[in-house]
Design a protein around this motif. Sequence first.
Motif, PDB file in Angstrom:
ATOM      1  N   GLY A 496       0.860  -1.179   0.000  1.00 44.00           N
ATOM      2  CA  GLY A 496       0.000   0.000   0.000  1.00 44.00           C
ATOM      3  C   GLY A 496       0.893   1.224   0.000  1.00 44.00           C
ATOM      4  O   GLY A 496       2.054   1.153  -0.426  1.00 44.00           O
ATOM      5  N   ASP A 497       0.371   2.331   0.517  1.00 44.13           N
ATOM      6  CA  ASP A 497       1.229   3.527   0.622  1.00 44.13           C
ATOM      7  C   ASP A 497       1.988   3.451   1.945  1.00 44.13           C
ATOM      8  O   ASP A 497       1.880   4.317   2.811  1.00 44.13           O
ATOM      9  CB  ASP A 497       0.401   4.804   0.504  1.00 44.13           C
ATOM     10  CG  ASP A 497      -0.735   4.885   1.503  1.00 44.13           C
ATOM     11  OD1 ASP A 497      -1.255   3.821   1.883  1.00 44.13           O
ATOM     12  OD2 ASP A 497      -1.102   6.000   1.918  1.00 44.13           O
ATOM     13  N   LEU A 498       2.754   2.402   2.074  1.00 41.60           N
ATOM     14  CA  LEU A 498       3.495   2.135   3.307  1.00 41.60           C
ATOM     15  C   LEU A 498       4.935   2.638   3.136  1.00 41.60           C
ATOM     16  O   LEU A 498       5.691   2.103   2.327  1.00 41.60           O
ATOM     17  CB  LEU A 498       3.479   0.630   3.588  1.00 41.60           C
ATOM     18  CG  LEU A 498       4.084   0.196   4.910  1.00 41.60           C
ATOM     19  CD1 LEU A 498       3.275   0.722   6.078  1.00 41.60           C
ATOM     20  CD2 LEU A 498       4.159  -1.321   4.991  1.00 41.60           C
ATOM     21  N   ASP A 503      12.524   3.137  11.779  1.00 38.00           N
ATOM     22  CA  ASP A 503      11.874   2.360  12.843  1.00 38.00           C
ATOM     23  C   ASP A 503      11.287   1.069  12.293  1.00 38.00           C
ATOM     24  O   ASP A 503      11.434  -0.002  12.863  1.00 38.00           O
ATOM     25  CB  ASP A 503      10.745   3.183  13.478  1.00 38.00           C
ATOM     26  CG  ASP A 503      11.294   4.134  14.516  1.00 38.00           C
ATOM     27  OD1 ASP A 503      12.487   3.988  14.854  1.00 38.00           O
ATOM     28  OD2 ASP A 503      10.549   5.028  14.962  1.00 38.00           O
ATOM     29  N   ARG A 504      10.590   1.215  11.186  1.00 41.04           N
ATOM     30  CA  ARG A 504       9.942   0.032  10.596  1.00 41.04           C
ATOM     31  C   ARG A 504      10.972  -0.958  10.089  1.00 41.04           C
ATOM     32  O   ARG A 504      10.781  -2.173  10.167  1.00 41.04           O
ATOM     33  CB  ARG A 504       9.035   0.472   9.444  1.00 41.04           C
ATOM     34  CG  ARG A 504       7.796   1.182   9.943  1.00 41.04           C
ATOM     35  CD  ARG A 504       6.970   1.683   8.797  1.00 41.04           C
ATOM     36  NE  ARG A 504       5.810   2.428   9.285  1.00 41.04           N
ATOM     37  CZ  ARG A 504       5.035   3.142   8.514  1.00 41.04           C
ATOM     38  NH1 ARG A 504       5.273   3.229   7.227  1.00 41.04           N
ATOM     39  NH2 ARG A 504       4.006   3.777   9.029  1.00 41.04           N
ATOM     40  N   GLU A 505      12.048  -0.417   9.572  1.00 41.11           N
ATOM     41  CA  GLU A 505      13.111  -1.280   9.026  1.00 41.11           C
ATOM     42  C   GLU A 505      13.709  -2.166  10.118  1.00 41.11           C
ATOM     43  O   GLU A 505      14.225  -3.238   9.837  1.00 41.11           O
ATOM     44  CB  GLU A 505      14.156  -0.351   8.413  1.00 41.11           C
ATOM     45  CG  GLU A 505      15.156  -0.932   7.467  1.00 41.11           C
ATOM     46  CD  GLU A 505      14.661  -1.518   6.169  1.00 41.11           C
ATOM     47  OE1 GLU A 505      14.438  -0.770   5.228  1.00 41.11           O
ATOM     48  OE2 GLU A 505      14.544  -2.753   6.112  1.00 41.11           O
ATOM     49  N   CYS A 665      -1.765  15.325  10.772  1.00 44.97           N
ATOM     50  CA  CYS A 665      -1.422  14.251   9.832  1.00 44.97           C
ATOM     51  C   CYS A 665      -2.114  12.959  10.294  1.00 44.97           C
ATOM     52  O   CYS A 665      -2.907  12.994  11.239  1.00 44.97           O
ATOM     53  CB  CYS A 665       0.082  14.067   9.767  1.00 44.97           C
ATOM     54  SG  CYS A 665       0.836  13.794  11.363  1.00 44.97           S
ATOM     55  N   VAL A 666      -1.761  11.841   9.650  1.00 43.67           N
ATOM     56  CA  VAL A 666      -2.320  10.548  10.072  1.00 43.67           C
ATOM     57  C   VAL A 666      -1.655  10.162  11.401  1.00 43.67           C
ATOM     58  O   VAL A 666      -0.459  10.362  11.583  1.00 43.67           O
ATOM     59  CB  VAL A 666      -2.044   9.472   8.993  1.00 43.67           C
ATOM     60  CG1 VAL A 666      -2.414   8.094   9.503  1.00 43.67           C
ATOM     61  CG2 VAL A 666      -2.830   9.786   7.732  1.00 43.67           C
ATOM     62  N   GLY A 667      -2.465   9.642  12.329  1.00 43.56           N
ATOM     63  CA  GLY A 667      -1.971   9.398  13.682  1.00 43.56           C
ATOM     64  C   GLY A 667      -1.060   8.195  13.849  1.00 43.56           C
ATOM     65  O   GLY A 667      -0.414   8.067  14.888  1.00 43.56           O
ATOM     66  N   THR A 720       0.625  15.095   4.460  1.00 46.31           N
ATOM     67  CA  THR A 720       0.749  13.696   4.032  1.00 46.31           C
ATOM     68  C   THR A 720       1.713  13.636   2.860  1.00 46.31           C
ATOM     69  O   THR A 720       2.361  14.636   2.546  1.00 46.31           O
ATOM     70  CB  THR A 720      -0.633  13.096   3.702  1.00 46.31           C
ATOM     71  OG1 THR A 720      -0.494  11.691   3.520  1.00 46.31           O
ATOM     72  CG2 THR A 720      -1.255  13.701   2.455  1.00 46.31           C
ATOM     73  N   GLU A 721       1.791  12.477   2.210  1.00 46.45           N
ATOM     74  CA  GLU A 721       2.814  12.353   1.173  1.00 46.45           C
ATOM     75  C   GLU A 721       2.366  12.951  -0.156  1.00 46.45           C
ATOM     76  O   GLU A 721       1.189  12.915  -0.509  1.00 46.45           O
ATOM     77  CB  GLU A 721       3.175  10.881   1.001  1.00 46.45           C
ATOM     78  CG  GLU A 721       4.184  10.452   2.045  1.00 46.45           C
ATOM     79  CD  GLU A 721       3.703   9.309   2.887  1.00 46.45           C
ATOM     80  OE1 GLU A 721       2.650   8.753   2.555  1.00 46.45           O
ATOM     81  OE2 GLU A 721       4.365   8.988   3.894  1.00 46.45           O
ATOM     82  N   SER A 722       3.364  13.481  -0.881  1.00 48.59           N
ATOM     83  CA  SER A 722       3.062  14.229  -2.109  1.00 48.59           C
ATOM     84  C   SER A 722       2.369  13.355  -3.161  1.00 48.59           C
ATOM     85  O   SER A 722       1.579  13.880  -3.950  1.00 48.59           O
ATOM     86  CB  SER A 722       4.327  14.842  -2.677  1.00 48.59           C
ATOM     87  OG  SER A 722       5.290  13.835  -2.872  1.00 48.59           O
TER      88      SER A 722
HETATM   89  N1  GLU Z   1       2.471   6.482   4.044  1.00 50.50           N
HETATM   90  C1  GLU Z   1       2.348   6.717   5.426  1.00 50.50           C
HETATM   91  C2  GLU Z   1       2.837   5.511   6.198  1.00 50.50           C
HETATM   92  O1  GLU Z   1       3.303   4.591   5.672  1.00 50.50           O
HETATM   93  C3  GLU Z   1       0.953   7.002   5.843  1.00 50.50           C
HETATM   94  C4  GLU Z   1       0.506   8.366   5.517  1.00 50.50           C
HETATM   95  C5  GLU Z   1       1.151   9.419   6.356  1.00 50.50           C
HETATM   96  O2  GLU Z   1       1.682   9.140   7.435  1.00 50.50           O
HETATM   97  O3  GLU Z   1       1.109  10.556   5.904  1.00 50.50           O
HETATM   98  O4  GLU Z   1       2.754   5.477   7.359  1.00 50.50           O
END
Ligand code: GLU
Length: 906
Positions: A496-498, A503-505, A665-667, A720-722
């Motif tokens: 997805g748009d992940l 941190d995630r890495e 932004c997204v929480g 959020t992302e462009s």
């Molecule tokens: N793409 C972001 C993410 O992977 C989500 C959207 C955002 O945080 O603006 O967490």
Amino acid sequence: MCFIGFYLFLSVFIYTSNGIPDSVRILGLFESENQMEEIAFRYAVDRVNSARHVLPRTRVLGQVERVSLRDSFTASKKVCNFLRYGLVGVFGPSSDTATHIQSLCDAFELPHVETRYDRKRKRYRDDSAVNLYPHPETLSKAYYDLVKSWGWKNVALLYEQGSSLTELQELMKAQDINFHLKELPLEGDVRPLLKEIRKDSISQIVLACSSKRILDILRQANQVGLISTYHSYVLTSLDLQTVDLAEFRDSGVNITGYSIIDPTKSEVANAVSDWVFGELRYGRALDLTEKKLTVSAALIYDAVLLFSKALHDLDRSQDISVRPMNCNSPDQTTYGSALVSYMKLMELDGLTGSIKFDGRGYRTQFSLDIIEYSHTEDFKKIGTWTPSYGTNFTRNYQDVYAQIIEGLQNRTFRVTTILTQPYVMLVPDWEALGLEGNDRFEGFAVELINDISEILKFNYKIHVVEDGNYGSLDANGQWNGMIKELLDQKADVAIGDLSINYDRETAVDFTTPFLNTGISILYKKAQKKPPSLFSFLLPFSVDVWIYMATAYLGVSVLLFILARITPFEWLNPHPCSPNPEELETQFNLLNSLWFAIGSLMQQGCDYLPKAVSLRLVAALWWFFTLIMISSYTANLAAFLTVERMDSPIESAEDLAKQTKIKYGCVGSGSTIAFFRDSKIPTYQRMWSFMESARPSVFNKNTPEGIDRVIKSNGGYAFMTESATIEYQTERNCDLVQIGGNLDSKGYGVALPHGSPFTGAFSSAVLQLLESNKILILKTKWWKEKHGGGRCGKKESKSLSSANELGLANVGGVFVVLLLGLIAASIVGLFEFFWKARKLAGDEVESIKAEMFKELKFALSCSGEDTKPVRKRQRIGDSDSNINRNSVNRSAIWKSNGPNSNNNSNS
Ligand code: GLU
């Protein structure tokens, strides 16, 4: 070492040999369940007796006694019984009882040969024992090298209760590996411990336990979900390949370990077939293959061979008299320590490879096979390890990759995702259309995973992430969202748009990014600005206007002063009368102002300067006005053609500076993590604002944030992302991206940490990138589908903004003007001096007095525009003649008030 060498030298050359007895007795002590060791012992004795080159005149009698695991008293008693008949050596047992046997043997200087893993690591060279088991510290180095070459970072280390961790000492020295130590209870349920590992999302495990427990522990690990494609084990038992792991064949778990027995060696094959076929001779039926040969059995075989060879060699240099001994009366063998020393100096190629001891009497030089459990053929050799060269893998990357690709085929991956346009969306009316499974979803990421699956030939099943989050760490260090699903093994892939971030890495693995993006601001489009009444002032900045006004006044005043100083601006007001009483200048203050404004407005004036200095001023002023008016006209045209937008924010800095417009932004995404962790003051300020804002400015997901921008009518900006912003601004013409990107990042496909498939997924993504498939998908989902391109072409930057001209743009003209004015002043002064010198020469007055008089008049505050004619001028000089030509025009300016004549004498 030197001492032993010297001792042996003496033995060989000085001692007179009397020969070894016709038969010698060795005792093997074995635990009742160790039938393979027992057979190995008997077989080795047989081999020695049948060999011509080892003890050819002596028969070795191999006595076997069974001992129980912890009964050291009975074991010692059994040794004492055999001592009565005369013994040359004792082998075993492999349990801790051996410690007692060893003290007994030490007392009689009777060689004691061990093949067990000795945790206490006694210094063997000082006693009567020889241990053929590889040295624990060296083994530990082998584990370290393996874990290091796998690149493990976060490792659970399971060791058995009571073990001294000696064998893991070298491993635990690794600075760059984070070890989680877990002590396994001696028996029973280890699941609580394994559950902790699962909870900590550790996928790399070192299991240090005896081969007997391996299966049980792995079964329990399977029950708690620690046996999967994403889990890797290194097992320290050298008997790993004897364990039947068939039940984990399809789990995909990665199990690696070492073996000291090379099953492909002919000696091993011969020994195994002899044991199997000689079952009657050795009294036991044995179900054995080369791979199932235990280390302890192979070591016993090697030990008997080594012992016999040493005895053979010693026999040539020393009298070996074997006599009965009694445990109750202390006595010592005469050959014991020499035999042990001989054994430690020998080299032998046995079933466990090359047997040799180091200077300290430890077996530190040996080679191990690295073996991996494979779903096709049990354990497979994938490399070798030696103390000098470390790990050396025999298979190359291509083999590994081919194996992974093979493992991927026809697998079904659980794909977790989140609903965000245009990455993953539900097909409109999917229920009415009766769509199910993957068919319910459409979008960029849906097509992407489909393309990847076609390349790698796997199946997949998409589901929407349960908690609706992308994945972020909470205060307790727990992950949520898609990342959590990967960690909990509820999903195999997240797409997805992940965004990929640090941190995630640390928690999951990402592929190569498939789309590049960065954080930006989504906001309501600016409203048209109402035209301003004074918009004609816009082409120049305020300071340019101020400088222009100053220049105008300066030029006018300079004209006025120079006109008074220079003699060439004083004209005859009555050209018909050749000898006027007084002279007149046109450039009084008012006229100078009028001349300058006339030029500035491009209208001209009805009188013109005559003196060179004034003409210089005029020329430069005209040049100045030409440039300024042209610039003004051009810029005014630009200002009138563009629409002026009234946008309260134009960048993140603007947002940070104010509090009226809320922003968030997204929480649970990467954007919030960016602001939270940022060290840049502006972003830190923005983070404090967002954190403290009530009601919360954070959104559950991206669609919620976009909705909020639309509804708030300029009261809320969403960060959020462009890439997402681009999609929205293509369709929703009321929305706009504010400023550029605050950072740079990419979207990637996430897989669980240690997943063997990450490389294959990355290759597939690269393939799609290089074949432009991803670009085509992007165009399709951004520009074409679902109303793409609705908002038309964006205005180009040059049209949408016309900038006022500042001093930086037109400063040069001012400089030219200023230099010109200075030049004109110098010329004016020169004219003044020249005239004064001329007048002084004609009259009696000195030049100084003449100049003073003239200067006083020129600079007098009254600003008279007439002055009396001096004698020389009246007679008629060239200047007066010139003046005559312009007399008519000059006459107009003659009278400038009632006082014009009053100062004629001054
Ligand atoms: N793409 C972001 C993410 O992977 C989500 C959207 C955002 O945080 O603006 O967490």
